[in-house]
Design an enzyme around this catalytic site. Sequence first.
Site, short mmCIF file in Angstrom:
data_model
loop_
_atom_site.label_atom_id
_atom_site.label_comp_id
_atom_site.label_asym_id
_atom_site.label_seq_id
_atom_site.Cartn_x
_atom_site.Cartn_y
_atom_site.Cartn_z
N LYS A 52 19.62 -15.79 10.31
CA LYS A 52 18.94 -14.51 10.11
C LYS A 52 19.17 -14.01 8.67
O LYS A 52 18.24 -13.56 8.00
CB LYS A 52 19.49 -13.48 11.12
CG LYS A 52 18.83 -12.13 11.03
CD LYS A 52 19.66 -11.04 11.66
CE LYS A 52 20.84 -10.65 10.82
NZ LYS A 52 20.58 -9.76 9.70
N GLN A 96 24.12 -8.77 18.51
CA GLN A 96 24.06 -10.16 18.94
C GLN A 96 24.73 -10.34 20.31
O GLN A 96 25.86 -9.89 20.52
CB GLN A 96 24.74 -11.04 17.87
CG GLN A 96 24.70 -12.51 18.15
CD GLN A 96 23.27 -13.07 18.18
OE1 GLN A 96 22.41 -12.66 17.40
NE2 GLN A 96 23.02 -13.98 19.09
N ASP A 119 14.95 -6.22 18.43
CA ASP A 119 15.06 -7.32 19.40
C ASP A 119 14.15 -7.07 20.61
O ASP A 119 13.90 -7.97 21.41
CB ASP A 119 16.51 -7.44 19.91
CG ASP A 119 17.21 -8.67 19.35
OD1 ASP A 119 16.51 -9.57 18.85
OD2 ASP A 119 18.45 -8.73 19.43
#
Length: 294
Positions: A52, A96, A119
């Site tokens: 990322k 995450q 997300d």
Amino acid sequence: MELIDGKSIAEGIKKEIAAKVAAIIDAGGEPPHLAAVLVGDDAASQTYIASKERACKAVGFTSSVYRYEPDITEKKLLEVVDFLNNDPDVNGFIVQLPLPKHIDADKILQRIKPEKDVDGFHPVNVGRLALGLPSYLPATPAGIMLLFEKYGIETEGKHCVVLGRSNIVGTPISLLMSRKAKPGNSTVTLCHSKTVNLPEITRQADILIAAIGQPGFVKADMVKTGAVVIDVGIHRISDDSEKGYYICGDVDFEQVAPKCSFITPVPGGVGLMTIVSLLLNTFKAYNAEIYPKQ
Ligand code: NAP
């Protein structure tokens, strides 16, 4: 059989994003900023966060990573989320997963402001997706939809069988495929570990999307000739090679590929599209596209 080249599609989209960011900077603006929260030292999570960061750098986004030890308390992590929610310099952020067991991941994800939830895991974004309203789409399903679009693969009226009902892949992709949209308009069957006669169902699929986390699970006798096969699985399997491992998906590629009209390889298929979709969501957050500023 045509191989779906996620790598070249992802590179093309990144170039387009980079050109837009360069124009913003030339005009004196600040680039979009994507932040990530990483708890602990899970190897797959570290790899994802590193890619990322590389992708952000490649397109000119600002990228920041907030790293914490695995013993961080839930309360402290909620404070971190609040901080990022309120930081005007951060356009979007991700927490995450997986999180350590003592932390309630749902509680953390629900604390993220929907407008910064790039997300697409917040119930508001999931609900908007289910209703067909504009929302941040979860990155992997969004990446798959982009592949259908870029390859001009017809989804309307097709029978799409999805293997796996996770909140991050199976469930949202089944919603997207059944949505009244293009791509979309498929007739969808969602399978999981309690599905009976699975091969009988998969053999009916015009489009088969495998996201079950079982290496090489989908065999040739489970696939109809001419099907489009999308392999979401990613597995690192130890072997005697110099690297010590090889990467494969949920589909037995060698067996299945010759029967397909289109198939995604692993690596080089869906995986690379996931990060690109996250960049696209961050750009939408930057432009307040989904949640216009009041
Ligand atoms: P997950 O949370 O592990 O869920 C697996 C799903 O598959 C569950 O719904 C489970 O059913 C179902 N399942 C498991 N074994 C099955 C079987 N034998 N027959 C039928 N259904 C079965 O999965 P995930 O997080 O979506 O990940 C799936 C795979 O995609 C993993 O390999 C993961 O690493 C990969 N992945 C890749 C990307 C990418 O960017 N390419 C992104 C995310 C995930 P139940 O619900 O009944 O348990």
